[in-house]
Design a protein around this motif. Structure first.
Motif, PDB file in Angstrom:
ATOM      1  N   THR A 201      -8.423   9.912  -3.859  1.00  0.00           N
ATOM      2  CA  THR A 201      -7.844   8.578  -4.009  1.00  0.00           C
ATOM      3  C   THR A 201      -7.520   7.971  -2.649  1.00  0.00           C
TER       4      THR A 201
ATOM      5  N   ARG B 141      -9.420   4.664  -1.327  1.00  0.00           N
ATOM      6  CA  ARG B 141      -8.635   3.466  -1.032  1.00  0.00           C
ATOM      7  C   ARG B 141      -8.852   3.037   0.415  1.00  0.00           C
TER       8      ARG B 141
ATOM      9  N   SER C  65     -12.312   1.494   0.739  1.00  0.00           N
ATOM     10  CA  SER C  65     -12.404   0.206   0.055  1.00  0.00           C
ATOM     11  C   SER C  65     -11.822  -0.917   0.897  1.00  0.00           C
TER      12      SER C  65
ATOM     13  N   GLU D 174       0.824  -1.213   0.000  1.00  0.00           N
ATOM     14  CA  GLU D 174       0.000   0.000   0.000  1.00  0.00           C
ATOM     15  C   GLU D 174       0.858   1.262   0.000  1.00  0.00           C
TER      16      GLU D 174
ATOM     17  N   CYS E  10      -8.228   8.421   4.813  1.00  0.00           N
ATOM     18  CA  CYS E  10      -6.804   8.142   4.605  1.00  0.00           C
ATOM     19  C   CYS E  10      -6.004   8.301   5.903  1.00  0.00           C
TER      20      CYS E  10
END
Length: 762
Positions: A233, A237, A240, A174, A246
């Protein structure tokens, strides 16, 4: 044994010491742990070294009781020299660490909920790894205390134990992908389809001003898109994979890094919930900056937060900062085993829950007693929250956003005027409110709807193990907090104090602005050469190009020809308006083609004999006074207009130089329908001014420009004293954003604009 005794002669490295928790921790160590010394990694900032920034920190009010008359240390410098070792550096490049460290408390991190994905990984994951590697290099069994967040649990529900977060995500994969996103999204932003999208959006707004103005806005849109996509993003991510955002995602992966190093270093992981102002230390209500709840509290107090997407009985995990620091100090004194990290939740929901309904009640009660004052409108009317649910709040917000978009489109097309600008101001205020609501709804809806209960048995055990007065000095049992007292007497007064001071300043400034609204700054003589450049149509006089063309053209035509000309112009009007919005130079050329066949000398004669009086009637008295003030100050006055030269003849006595559109003529003196050179519009005016300044040694930084249209934005931007005169909505917004002067020059009472001057005079 007291914590002071347990930590005596210990050297503690603290990262993030200039942050909220780090500063409070430094204050507690200096004040309550006299035998403990501190090493601090501080990033140099600008011309300031890490030591300079530490000196600034120690000059804050909370540290002043530790030095000065009657104390052990004479001043902040003496205190720093005796108790603190400053190391210049940051997590991007962790410097070599001292070999005599006993404890490291890692407080530094990216605490924004919506950081760009690569920045979050840089700080919260890779920065943590670099720090741990440096600690291992010292060769000492340093106790590593990692400050994380309780929300590393992500989007789980129910009881969350003080234990590792159960997930399958590989932090290395990641991190590599997250760091690569910056270049990938940059590359995507430079693709032909994306660049075309940005360019068309910019040209739609700035095409009248010119290609370079549109190009600059195109690049601004591209960079903003990149920044937004990096944030989006990271958020997507994270969600998800089961995290709220984040921030919590990268903090959870940072914990995985820490856990890998726990075989080499005794490790403790501290997970605070939502950290807010202090109950006692450094003093009741102490807080630095705005944290999670403050923007929402202030927005509610200003009447700008109509609802919130939370269930009234959901728990909000607030924890006072001094309880967090007390727990950290207690953790520092523990001795965890290798390969067995200890975990500590510092929260309030397990034993002293605060619900959103209770939070709302406390904040509302405070503002009911101590409302914000909006001046002439009186006290703010507080919204009544009914907690309709996240979906209903989202629907309300989307409706408001759609309504604003429609209204904004209308306001940019209707005729300009003070009322139009008033509506534009109101729409801009509404847009800021909608943007605020959108940002915070998107950020906090996950937290507002979370159903988490953080088990805090380990922290309670730490508190119960404290001896003597340490139970008060290092308290970390949130069960003792009276939330209504905390909200109404400590937290809300503290977070609103700075805003109330700003409101006093803002009211004085707004009063001064209101008194000086429309009043130009005094023109001052200057040793440097200065110009004052003026636009004509819409600035000096109430007119437009189509109108002035008819003034000029109709007097030389007979009755049937006049009717035909007026009819032709009316039929072409929609296309002409569209052309003017697209490219003003093309629009002017289209109009001036209709001069084909006219006698230039006769046009001059028409102006001198028929139109001069009419033009001067339309001239603003305020504009004339301003021009004369510039001339009296020794400034060179210049008229820069897209109007044809003959029409400027009545204004020649006012200006030292006139730059106008020159009609090309044939050898008989008849107009060809073309110009002898490109009309000065948009960026051409700025280019002409800069060229003229270079040739004549003019100081544009001290010069002036006056104009009314967004197309004149480039010209206004090149001078030090730009003035927007009765501006259209686009220029009005640009001028407000740039803090330019905005004035409204009203023209003298004139005949109806439908009455064409002198059509019966010849």
């Amino acid at each position: 044994m007291s914590l002071a005794d347990k930590l005596k002669d210990k050297k503690v490295l603290v990262t993030g010491v200039t942050g909220f928790v780090g500063e409070a921790l430094l204050h507690r160590i200096i004040g309550e742990l006299p035998g403990t010394t501190v090493a601090a990694i501080i990033r140099p900032k600008g011309s300031l070294t890490g030591a300079d920034r530490m000196a600034q920190l120690l000059r804050k009010d909370i540290f002043k009781p530790f030095y000065g008359e009657g104390t052990e240390y004479a001043d902040a410098e003496a205190l720093s020299a005796a108790r603190i070792h400053v190391i210049d550096g940051d997590l991007a490049d962790v410097p070599e660490l001292p070999k005599d460290l006993d404890i490291v408390v890692h407080c530094a991190g990216d605490v924004s909920f919506d950081p760009p994905i690569h920045e979050a990984f840089t700080t919260n994951v890779l920065g943590t790894k670099s720090l741990l590697e440096r600690i291992v290099e010292t060769g000492q069994p340093v106790h590593y205390v990692h400050i994380s967040t309780a929300y590393t649990a992500g989007r789980r529900r129910g009881a969350i134990p003080e234990a590792p977060v159960d997930h399958f995500v590989d932090w290395r994969t990641e991190a590599e992908a997250g760091m690569a996103m910056k270049s990938r999204i940059e590359e995507q932003s430079r693709s032909a389809p994306m660049l075309a999208k940005f360019r068309k959006e910019a040209e739609k707004l700035h095409r009248r001003a010119g290609h370079l103005t549109a190009a600059a806005d195109t690049e601004r849109r591209r960079t903003e898109w990149v920044a937004k996509r990096l944030v989006e993003t990271g958020t997507e991510r994270a969600r998800s994979l089961g995290w709220t955002d984040c921030y919590t995602f990268t903090k959870a992966l940072g914990e995985r890094v820490v856990e890998e190093f726990s075989g080499k270093l005794p490790t403790s992981i501290v997970r605070p919930a939502i950290i807010e102002s202090a109950v006692q230390s450094p003093h009741p209500g102490w807080i630095e900056g705005f944290k999670m709840a403050e923007p929402l509290i202030l927005a509610y107090g200003r009447g700008e937060l109509p609802e919130f997407p939370a269930s009234p009985d959901s728990v909000i995990e607030i924890i006072p900062v001094d309880h967090v620091v007390g727990a950290i100090c207690a953790v520092m004194a523990t001795e965890p085993e290798l390969s067995k990290p200890e975990y500590y939740h510092i929260g309030s929901g397990a034993r002293n829950p605060l619900t959103f309904e209770q939070l709302y009640a406390g904040v509302r009660a405070y503002f009911s007693k101590h409302p914000f004052d909006l001046g002439e409108r009186g006290a703010v009317r507080l919204p009544v929250w009914k907690f309709p649910g996240g979906d209903s709040v989202e629907t309300m917000l989307r409706y408001g956003e759609r309504a604003h978009k429609i209204a904004d489109k209308i306001i940019t097309t209707i005729p300009r005027g003070e009322r139009t600008r008033k509506y534009a101001r109101e729409l801009d205020v509404q847009k800021r409110r909608l943007d605020f609501l959108r940002r915070y709804m998107d950020l906090y809806s996950e937290y507002a709807q979370a159903e988490l209960q953080f088990i805090d048995d380990n922290v309670l055990a730490l508190h119960n193990a404290l001896e003597g007065d340490d139970k008060e000095k290092f308290a970390c049992d949130t069960a003792v907090v009276d939330w209504q007292y905390y909200l109404q007497e400590l937290h809300c007064p503290s977070v609103t104090e700075s805003m109330r001071r700003l409101d006093v300043v803002r009211k004085k400034r707004n009063k001064a602005l209101a008194e000086s609204a429309g009043v130009l700054k005094k023109v001052e003589p200057s040793e440097a050469k200065v110009v004052a450049a003026f636009d004509m149509d819409g600035t000096l006089l109430s007119s437009n190009v189509i109108e002035t063309y008819l003034w000029m053209r109709l007097p030389e035509l007979d009755g049937p020809q006049r009717a035909n000309e007026i009819g032709a112009m009316l039929r072409k009007l929609p296309k002409l308006i569209a052309a003017e919005r697209k490219d003003r130079g093309t629009f002017l050329r289209t109009i001036y083609r209709r001069y084909a066949g006219a006698d230039l000398e006769e046009l001059n004669q028409i102006v001198d004999e028929i139109l001069a009086e009419h033009v001067l009637e339309r001239l603003s008295g305020a504009a004339v006074r301003r021009i004369r003030e510039h001339r009296a100050a020794g400034h060179k006055t210049i008229l820069i207009t897209g109007a044809v030269r003959p029409l400027t003849r009545p204004l020649e006595p006012l200006f030292d130089e006139i730059v106008a559109a020159e009609l090309a003529v044939d050898d008989r003196g008849r107009c060809t329908g073309f110009l002898s050179g490109p009309p000065l519009v948009g960026e051409s005016r700025a280019a002409w001014l800069k060229h003229h300044a270079r040739q004549t040694n003019i100081d544009l930084s001290k010069s002036y420009a006056y104009a009314d249209s967004h197309s004149d934005l480039p010209m206004l931007s090149v001078v030090g004293n730009p003035v927007a005169v009765s501006p259209d909505v686009s220029l009005f917004r640009a001028a407000r954003a740039a803090r330019w002067q905005i004035v409204d020059w009203k023209t003298s009472s004139t005949p109806s604009r439908l009455e064409l001057p002198g059509v019966n005079a010849r």
